[in-house]
Design a protein around this motif. Structure first.
Motif, PDB file in Angstrom:
ATOM      1  N   PHE A   1       6.284   5.996  -3.441  1.00 30.78           N
ATOM      2  CA  PHE A   1       7.740   5.819  -2.929  1.00 30.78           C
ATOM      3  C   PHE A   1       8.812   6.447  -2.651  1.00 30.78           C
ATOM      4  CE2 PHE A   1      10.592   4.768  -0.415  1.00 30.78           C
ATOM      5  CZ  PHE A   1      10.007   4.617   1.215  1.00 30.78           C
ATOM      6  N   LEU A   2       9.406   6.602  -4.588  1.00 30.82           N
ATOM      7  CA  LEU A   2      10.544   7.118  -4.262  1.00 30.82           C
ATOM      8  C   LEU A   2       9.999   8.266  -4.686  1.00 30.82           C
ATOM      9  CD1 LEU A   2      12.314   4.981  -6.818  1.00 30.82           C
ATOM     10  CD2 LEU A   2      11.871   4.163  -4.668  1.00 30.82           C
ATOM     11  N   GLU A   3       8.993   9.073  -5.092  1.00 34.30           N
ATOM     12  CA  GLU A   3       9.407  10.167  -5.254  1.00 34.30           C
ATOM     13  C   GLU A   3       8.957  11.158  -3.724  1.00 34.30           C
ATOM     14  OE1 GLU A   3       6.821  11.952  -8.413  1.00 34.30           O
ATOM     15  OE2 GLU A   3       6.724   9.972  -8.771  1.00 34.30           O
ATOM     16  N   LYS A   4       7.660  10.684  -2.957  1.00 34.34           N
ATOM     17  CA  LYS A   4       7.495  11.465  -2.214  1.00 34.34           C
ATOM     18  C   LYS A   4       8.739  11.125  -0.785  1.00 34.34           C
ATOM     19  CE  LYS A   4       2.790   9.263  -2.156  1.00 34.34           C
ATOM     20  NZ  LYS A   4       1.336   8.554  -2.133  1.00 34.34           N
ATOM     21  N   ALA A   5       9.494  10.176  -0.406  1.00 33.93           N
ATOM     22  CA  ALA A   5       9.989   9.629   0.443  1.00 33.93           C
ATOM     23  C   ALA A   5      11.722  10.608   0.158  1.00 33.93           C
ATOM     24  CB  ALA A   5      11.333   8.070   0.399  1.00 33.93           C
ATOM     25  N   SER A   6      12.038  11.012  -1.212  1.00 28.01           N
ATOM     26  CA  SER A   6      12.864  12.096  -1.428  1.00 28.01           C
ATOM     27  C   SER A   6      12.773  12.945  -0.421  1.00 28.01           C
ATOM     28  CB  SER A   6      13.168  12.149  -2.895  1.00 28.01           C
ATOM     29  OG  SER A   6      14.485  12.646  -3.518  1.00 28.01           O
TER      30      SER A   6
ATOM     31  N   GLU B   1       0.575  -1.035  -0.341  1.00 30.82           N
ATOM     32  CA  GLU B   1       0.293  -0.370  -0.123  1.00 30.82           C
ATOM     33  C   GLU B   1       0.646   1.006   0.094  1.00 30.82           C
ATOM     34  OE1 GLU B   1      -1.975  -3.420   0.953  1.00 30.82           O
ATOM     35  OE2 GLU B   1      -0.291  -2.606   2.072  1.00 30.82           O
ATOM     36  N   LEU B   2       2.231   1.107   0.453  1.00 31.93           N
ATOM     37  CA  LEU B   2       3.261   2.184   0.318  1.00 31.93           C
ATOM     38  C   LEU B   2       3.035   2.372  -1.050  1.00 31.93           C
ATOM     39  CD1 LEU B   2       4.274   1.451   4.127  1.00 31.93           C
ATOM     40  CD2 LEU B   2       2.905   2.875   2.954  1.00 31.93           C
ATOM     41  N   GLU B   3       3.490   1.584  -1.940  1.00 30.63           N
ATOM     42  CA  GLU B   3       4.484   1.840  -3.402  1.00 30.63           C
ATOM     43  C   GLU B   3       3.934   3.265  -3.901  1.00 30.63           C
ATOM     44  OE1 GLU B   3       3.374  -1.425  -5.032  1.00 30.63           O
ATOM     45  OE2 GLU B   3       5.461  -2.772  -3.717  1.00 30.63           O
ATOM     46  N   ASP B   4       3.242   3.432  -3.721  1.00 33.02           N
ATOM     47  CA  ASP B   4       2.410   4.355  -5.074  1.00 33.02           C
ATOM     48  C   ASP B   4       3.742   5.660  -4.797  1.00 33.02           C
ATOM     49  OD1 ASP B   4       0.938   5.579  -6.952  1.00 33.02           O
ATOM     50  OD2 ASP B   4      -0.126   7.386  -5.650  1.00 33.02           O
TER      51      ASP B   4
ATOM     52  N   ASN C   1      13.318  -4.533  -4.104  1.00 36.19           N
ATOM     53  CA  ASN C   1      13.742  -5.484  -3.891  1.00 36.19           C
ATOM     54  C   ASN C   1      13.776  -6.273  -5.629  1.00 36.19           C
ATOM     55  OD1 ASN C   1      10.950  -6.727  -4.458  1.00 36.19           O
ATOM     56  ND2 ASN C   1      10.654  -7.378  -1.810  1.00 36.19           N
ATOM     57  N   GLY C   2      13.204  -6.028  -6.252  1.00 32.66           N
ATOM     58  CA  GLY C   2      12.698  -6.044  -7.838  1.00 32.66           C
ATOM     59  C   GLY C   2      11.201  -7.095  -8.048  1.00 32.66           C
ATOM     60  N   GLU C   3      10.549  -6.844  -7.032  1.00 29.54           N
ATOM     61  CA  GLU C   3       9.453  -7.193  -6.928  1.00 29.54           C
ATOM     62  C   GLU C   3       8.718  -6.204  -6.703  1.00 29.54           C
ATOM     63  OE1 GLU C   3       9.243 -10.538  -4.694  1.00 29.54           O
ATOM     64  OE2 GLU C   3      10.674 -12.001  -5.914  1.00 29.54           O
ATOM     65  N   GLY C   4       9.007  -4.533  -5.555  1.00 27.59           N
ATOM     66  CA  GLY C   4       8.656  -4.189  -5.047  1.00 27.59           C
ATOM     67  C   GLY C   4       9.214  -3.745  -4.042  1.00 27.59           C
ATOM     68  N   LEU C   5       8.393  -3.464  -3.193  1.00 28.52           N
ATOM     69  CA  LEU C   5       9.129  -2.269  -2.145  1.00 28.52           C
ATOM     70  C   LEU C   5       9.753  -3.377  -0.637  1.00 28.52           C
ATOM     71  CD1 LEU C   5       9.518   0.880  -0.895  1.00 28.52           C
ATOM     72  CD2 LEU C   5       7.577   0.646   0.064  1.00 28.52           C
ATOM     73  N   ASP C   6      10.751  -3.452  -0.393  1.00 31.47           N
ATOM     74  CA  ASP C   6      10.905  -3.499   0.839  1.00 31.47           C
ATOM     75  C   ASP C   6      11.625  -3.202   1.811  1.00 31.47           C
ATOM     76  OD1 ASP C   6      12.383  -5.142   2.725  1.00 31.47           O
ATOM     77  OD2 ASP C   6      12.560  -7.172   0.847  1.00 31.47           O
ATOM     78  N   LEU C   7      10.869  -2.482   2.929  1.00 30.70           N
ATOM     79  CA  LEU C   7      11.502  -0.923   3.639  1.00 30.70           C
ATOM     80  C   LEU C   7      12.938  -2.140   4.329  1.00 30.70           C
ATOM     81  CD1 LEU C   7       8.519  -0.519   5.353  1.00 30.70           C
ATOM     82  CD2 LEU C   7       9.845   1.372   3.671  1.00 30.70           C
ATOM     83  N   HIS C   8      12.850  -3.411   4.955  1.00 30.52           N
ATOM     84  CA  HIS C   8      13.938  -3.569   5.681  1.00 30.52           C
ATOM     85  C   HIS C   8      15.418  -4.090   4.997  1.00 30.52           C
ATOM     86  CE1 HIS C   8      11.011  -4.434   8.898  1.00 30.52           C
ATOM     87  NE2 HIS C   8      10.522  -6.081   8.188  1.00 30.52           N
ATOM     88  N   LEU C   9      14.425  -4.607   3.313  1.00 28.39           N
ATOM     89  CA  LEU C   9      16.779  -3.896   2.650  1.00 28.39           C
ATOM     90  C   LEU C   9      16.918  -2.748   2.361  1.00 28.39           C
ATOM     91  CD1 LEU C   9      17.800  -5.665   0.540  1.00 28.39           C
ATOM     92  CD2 LEU C   9      16.453  -4.732  -1.205  1.00 28.39           C
ATOM     93  N   GLY C  10      16.445  -1.737   2.823  1.00 32.05           N
ATOM     94  CA  GLY C  10      16.515   0.051   2.182  1.00 32.05           C
ATOM     95  C   GLY C  10      17.371   0.102   3.670  1.00 32.05           C
TER      96      GLY C  10
END
Length: 277
Positions: free
Chosen positions: A188-193, A183-186, A207-216
């Protein structure tokens, strides 16, 4: 050398929010940190579910008045404070009417995810960084709890890397369940910058499939802890944890007090202040 300074950043904490593993650990930690003779400050969101009168929250005027930019819009940041029951400690609450006045935390009364949870997360994480700067209080350890804090490792190492307040800070990211990633993906890169972050910095959260908060978060953290023992059977998560070059800690007990006591040894190892045997 003065007292070691520990900043606890958490999305939840007893007695202010409903019981969860995050809120329980965040409440137990201050007891052990103070016993170790460390200085501590605690930051969390001022969700609308928190009763200000009952918990005696009041605004800290000298810290309030900043504006936080999220997705090109300005939002005023109000800082409130309350004394933690049973401890001689204060908890600082980051507040904003647009994001935190509602009487639910992450979902509405019909169990629907709030569509602005990404903006709320960005506001909180950037607000934490700006509040600590305003404290003028350089932490030795920043310990983040909950998915809502997952952008702080990136912000610390990229957007605030040249700020002297954070120069010596070691960041620990505790891993708990992150149930809202889809639900956070829309955008995300723009909003979090924020500030002058580059797009490539934020791609660490994909992670190649979608958003992965732990990975980042793990990419930029100095160390990590498996905060929720219930995740110890998650093979994919454990593989991710062990694949990082940074040190990690996995509690060996189910007893909450013993779990958090083990964090203190990890703190000392991370700051190279353990006493040789």
């Amino acid at each position: 050398m003065g007292k070691k300074k520990v900043l606890i950043v958490t999305q939840e904490m007893e007695p202010y929010t409903n019981l969860s593993i995050v809120s329980k650990i965040a409440r137990e930690l201050p007891n052990h940190i103070t016993k170790e003779g460390m200085d501590i400050r605690i930051l969390m969101p001022r969700f609308g579910t928190i009763n200000e009168r009952r918990h005696r929250l009041h605004e800290v005027v000298r810290l309030s008045g900043m504006n936080i930019i999220v997705d090109e819009d300005d939002y005023p940041l109000i800082i409130k404070v309350a004394s933690l029951p049973g401890a001689r400690l204060q908890v600082y609450f980051l507040d904003n009417d647009e994001f935190f006045r509602r009487k639910q935390i992450f979902k509405d009364k019909d169990d629907n995810i709030f569509q602005d949870n990404t903006e709320r997360m960005v506001f909180f994480c950037k607000g934490v960084m700006e509040t600590v700067r305003k404290f003028g209080w350089p932490p030795d350890i920043i310990h983040c709890h909950g998915w809502m804090t997952s952008l702080i490792p990136l912000y610390l190492k990229k957007a605030y890397k040249d700020d002297p307040i954070f120069r010596n800070a070691k960041l620990i990211y505790s891993i708990y369940e992150s149930p809202f990633e889809k639900e956070l993906e829309d955008r995300f890169l723009e909003k979090a910058s924020i500030n002058n972050l580059e797009e490539g910095d934020l791609k660490s959260y994909l992670n190649g499939e979608g958003l992965d908060l732990h990975l980042g978060a793990l990419k930029y953290a100095d160390a990590s802890i498996l905060g929720d023992p219930g995740l110890e059977d998650d093979e994919k998560l454990l593989e991710l944890l062990k694949s990082q070059a940074a040190p990690y800690h996995m509690p060996q007990s189910e007893n909450l007090e013993e779990v958090v006591a083990g964090y203190m040894d990890f703190y000392n190892e991370l700051t190279d202040e353990t006493v040789p045997e």
